[in-house]
Design a protein around this motif. Structure first.
Motif, PDB file in Angstrom:
ATOM      1  N   UNK A 214       0.858  -1.180   0.000  1.00 48.93           N
ATOM      2  CA  UNK A 214       0.000   0.000   0.000  1.00 48.93           C
ATOM      3  C   UNK A 214       0.898   1.235   0.000  1.00 48.93           C
ATOM      4  N   UNK A 215       0.280   2.384   0.116  1.00 52.40           N
ATOM      5  CA  UNK A 215       1.039   3.622   0.196  1.00 52.40           C
ATOM      6  C   UNK A 215       0.239   4.649   0.973  1.00 52.40           C
ATOM      7  N   UNK A 216       0.848   5.773   1.269  1.00 49.43           N
ATOM      8  CA  UNK A 216       0.175   6.860   1.970  1.00 49.43           C
ATOM      9  C   UNK A 216       0.537   8.175   1.294  1.00 49.43           C
ATOM     10  N   UNK A 217      -0.467   8.951   1.002  1.00 51.59           N
ATOM     11  CA  UNK A 217      -0.251  10.297   0.498  1.00 51.59           C
ATOM     12  C   UNK A 217      -0.849  11.251   1.511  1.00 51.59           C
ATOM     13  N   UNK A 218      -0.064  12.222   1.964  1.00 51.02           N
ATOM     14  CA  UNK A 218      -0.539  13.095   3.036  1.00 51.02           C
ATOM     15  C   UNK A 218      -0.170  14.544   2.774  1.00 51.02           C
ATOM     16  N   UNK A 219      -0.946  15.410   3.380  1.00 52.55           N
ATOM     17  CA  UNK A 219      -0.744  16.858   3.306  1.00 52.55           C
ATOM     18  C   UNK A 219      -0.683  17.386   4.730  1.00 52.55           C
ATOM     19  N   UNK A 220       0.304  18.211   5.012  1.00 50.76           N
ATOM     20  CA  UNK A 220       0.442  18.811   6.345  1.00 50.76           C
ATOM     21  C   UNK A 220       0.310  20.325   6.264  1.00 50.76           C
ATOM     22  N   UNK A 221      -0.270  20.904   7.302  1.00 51.45           N
ATOM     23  CA  UNK A 221      -0.280  22.358   7.453  1.00 51.45           C
ATOM     24  C   UNK A 221      -0.390  22.700   8.933  1.00 51.45           C
ATOM     25  N   UNK A 222       0.254  23.776   9.322  1.00 51.56           N
ATOM     26  CA  UNK A 222       0.132  24.295  10.682  1.00 51.56           C
ATOM     27  C   UNK A 222      -0.427  25.703  10.612  1.00 51.56           C
ATOM     28  N   UNK A 223      -1.509  25.971  11.343  1.00 49.59           N
ATOM     29  CA  UNK A 223      -2.169  27.266  11.260  1.00 49.59           C
ATOM     30  C   UNK A 223      -2.816  27.605  12.598  1.00 49.59           C
ATOM     31  N   UNK A 224      -3.348  28.804  12.710  1.00 50.95           N
ATOM     32  CA  UNK A 224      -4.056  29.195  13.920  1.00 50.95           C
ATOM     33  C   UNK A 224      -5.431  28.530  13.965  1.00 50.95           C
ATOM     34  N   UNK A 225      -5.989  28.437  15.160  1.00 49.66           N
ATOM     35  CA  UNK A 225      -7.339  27.857  15.270  1.00 49.66           C
ATOM     36  C   UNK A 225      -8.332  28.685  14.467  1.00 49.66           C
ATOM     37  N   UNK A 226      -8.173  29.984  14.467  1.00 54.58           N
ATOM     38  CA  UNK A 226      -9.085  30.858  13.740  1.00 54.58           C
ATOM     39  C   UNK A 226      -9.081  30.540  12.245  1.00 54.58           C
ATOM     40  N   UNK A 227      -7.907  30.215  11.701  1.00 54.68           N
ATOM     41  CA  UNK A 227      -7.785  29.971  10.261  1.00 54.68           C
ATOM     42  C   UNK A 227      -7.944  28.501   9.880  1.00 54.68           C
ATOM     43  N   UNK A 228      -8.175  27.653  10.860  1.00 53.57           N
ATOM     44  CA  UNK A 228      -8.326  26.213  10.617  1.00 53.57           C
ATOM     45  C   UNK A 228      -9.378  25.915   9.549  1.00 53.57           C
ATOM     46  N   UNK A 229     -10.609  26.453   9.641  1.00 48.20           N
ATOM     47  CA  UNK A 229     -11.616  26.146   8.609  1.00 48.20           C
ATOM     48  C   UNK A 229     -11.195  26.611   7.224  1.00 48.20           C
ATOM     49  N   UNK A 230     -10.578  27.781   7.151  1.00 53.27           N
ATOM     50  CA  UNK A 230     -10.195  28.345   5.862  1.00 53.27           C
ATOM     51  C   UNK A 230      -9.098  27.512   5.192  1.00 53.27           C
ATOM     52  N   UNK A 231      -8.135  27.083   5.980  1.00 48.69           N
ATOM     53  CA  UNK A 231      -7.055  26.262   5.436  1.00 48.69           C
ATOM     54  C   UNK A 231      -7.603  24.937   4.916  1.00 48.69           C
ATOM     55  N   UNK A 232      -8.492  24.310   5.671  1.00 46.73           N
ATOM     56  CA  UNK A 232      -9.101  23.065   5.220  1.00 46.73           C
ATOM     57  C   UNK A 232      -9.822  23.253   3.888  1.00 46.73           C
ATOM     58  N   UNK A 233     -10.590  24.329   3.791  1.00 47.65           N
ATOM     59  CA  UNK A 233     -11.351  24.581   2.569  1.00 47.65           C
ATOM     60  C   UNK A 233     -10.443  24.812   1.368  1.00 47.65           C
ATOM     61  N   UNK A 234      -9.363  25.525   1.584  1.00 46.95           N
ATOM     62  CA  UNK A 234      -8.438  25.799   0.488  1.00 46.95           C
ATOM     63  C   UNK A 234      -7.718  24.531   0.026  1.00 46.95           C
ATOM     64  N   UNK A 235      -7.370  23.667   0.975  1.00 41.72           N
ATOM     65  CA  UNK A 235      -6.730  22.403   0.596  1.00 41.72           C
ATOM     66  C   UNK A 235      -7.696  21.556  -0.225  1.00 41.72           C
TER      67      UNK A 235
END
Length: 426
Positions: free
Chosen positions: A294-315
């Protein structure tokens, strides 16, 4: 030019003579990692790796360290999910010393009880240090969430409970099972006298004995889900993962290109969108790990709690874009050229060359020349990337793991981040 031969005891030797350098890198690689452990054995591969540095019949742990320091060499090891490597990089004039030191550690460890207890405490501190590094911890959390109870999802370091209950006898049995000539290889790259290499390897490694019996491999089962862990951190650390391709999959090079253009560099889509254009993160990236089945493909990001929803949406917006729109030719070529450049530059290091030899042998049973890799990368098309993205980035198999100072309302954000109406406005 690489070469392959069998030593007298059946251990495979792969080597590459590079007369233009003054160093030589020697690695002993064994096809054994955390995926080979039972639930009760979690962390034993990593503990065993540590204990091979803690003394032999000829050398104490201090003497091992002093021996390599006295010749300006470098000695180290690492454990992964599917293999463990012990390696030394040394001046070419000290090749024999490097071969003998590494063989002594691998073949003749003492596993002294007092050293074992001390090393358990060292690893417990390593676990605590890991818990204090959320950008590393989040990857393990994502893998455990995505792979559920499969051994590939186990933490390489183990758990405090499994570490403490591991005995000297457990280590000896585990080593005897996996550290055998037919489950290992010896890889050497650098400057050495070719005519004498096999003779010297036989002299120092002939006492590695045993025969490997493969165990049953449990099938990998995954399902997209969400895991939020509350932790008192300054940032929210998030990792989005999907099952990737195994290491022999025909589309593995396409996924390598996709990884690069999505999050592999400062010109990648995620870096440009999340950091340069929006100023929402400091660190972000994409990562592809290939395993036997098998394999794993992953995306990482570190952000503020305030920007958490926005970062998720953009990804999610970027993942959908890859499924629906062809990658422009200029962007695709740039990703390919970066992969090519990184590969050729890495080959100027003898340790990297030794690593390529060993992985080719362990994983494919043959040497894969750089030209073969680059030709496969060059064949990747924009249509391939749409097909691969459509295959991987399906809503039902995308897993989100995140840790940070969450509140109750963040649960709803995490559950609805793939909804079309959650997409960040321009």
């Amino acid at each position: 030019m690489s070469n392959r031969t069998k030593l007298e005891n059946g251990l495979t030797l792969v080597y590459e003579h590079i007369p233009s350098v003054r160093s030589v890198a020697i690695g002993f690689w064994v096809a054994c990692g955390s995926r080979n452990e039972s639930p009760a054995e979690q962390g034993i591969s990593h503990l065993l790796e540590h204990m091979l540095f803690k003394g032999t019949e000829q050398r104490s742990a201090r003497k091992i360290a002093e021996t390599i320091d006295a010749v300006g060499g470098h000695l180290n090891a690492f454990t992964t999910k599917e293999y463990t490597c012990y390696y030394v990089k040394i001046l070419d004039q000290h090749l024999r010393l490097g071969l003998e030191l590494l063989a002594d550690m691998v073949i003749n460890p003492l596993f002294a009880p007092e050293e074992l207890e001390k090393e358990k405490n060292v690893i417990l501190e390593e676990v605590r240090m890991y818990e204090d590094n959320p950008d590393e911890l989040i990857y393990d959390l994502m893998v455990q969430t995505l792979l559920k109870d499969h051994p590939l999802g186990h933490p390489i370091l183990g758990t405090p409970e499994s570490i403490l209950r591991t005995s000297r006898e457990d280590l000896i049995r585990f080593k005897e099972r996996f550290y055998t000539p037919d489950n290992s290889c010896l890889a050497i790259a650098g400057n050495f006298e070719v005519s004498r290499l096999v003779e010297e390897c036989n002299a120092f490694w002939r006492n590695l004995r045993g025969s490997f019996t493969p165990g049953e491999s449990s099938p990998v089962q995954t399902a997209g889900t969400t895991c939020l862990r509350k932790k008192d951190t300054e940032q929210v650390h998030l990792c989005i993962g999907v099952p990737g391709f195994h290491r022999k999959h025909q589309d593995r090079y396409g996924l390598l290109v996709l990884n690069n253009l999505l999050g592999g560099s400062s010109s990648s889509r995620l870096f440009q969108e999340l950091r340069e254009e929006r100023g929402l993160v400091y660190s972000t990236g994409a990562y592809y790990s290939a395993f036997r089945d098998t394999g794993l493909f992953s995306i990482y990001a570190g952000t503020s709690r305030k920007n958490f929803p926005r970062v998720l949406s953009l990804i999610w917006k970027e993942l959908k874009r890859l499924r629906e729109e062809p990658v422009p030719t200029e962007e695709l070529n740039r990703a390919k050229e970066q992969i090519k450049g990184n590969l050729w530059l890495s080959l100027e290091n003898t340790t990297n060359r030794m690593t390529r030899l060993a992985k080719s042998e362990l994983f494919y049973g043959r040497f894969i020349p750089p030209e073969e890799v680059l030709a496969a990368v060059e064949r990747v098309t924009a249509e391939d990337l749409i097909r691969i993205s459509s295959d991987l980035f399906q809503e039902e198999q995308v897993t989100l793991a995140a840790l940070g100072p969450f509140q109750e309302e963040d649960e709803a954000v995490a559950k609805g981040w793939k909804n079309d109406d959650a997409t960040d406005p321009d």
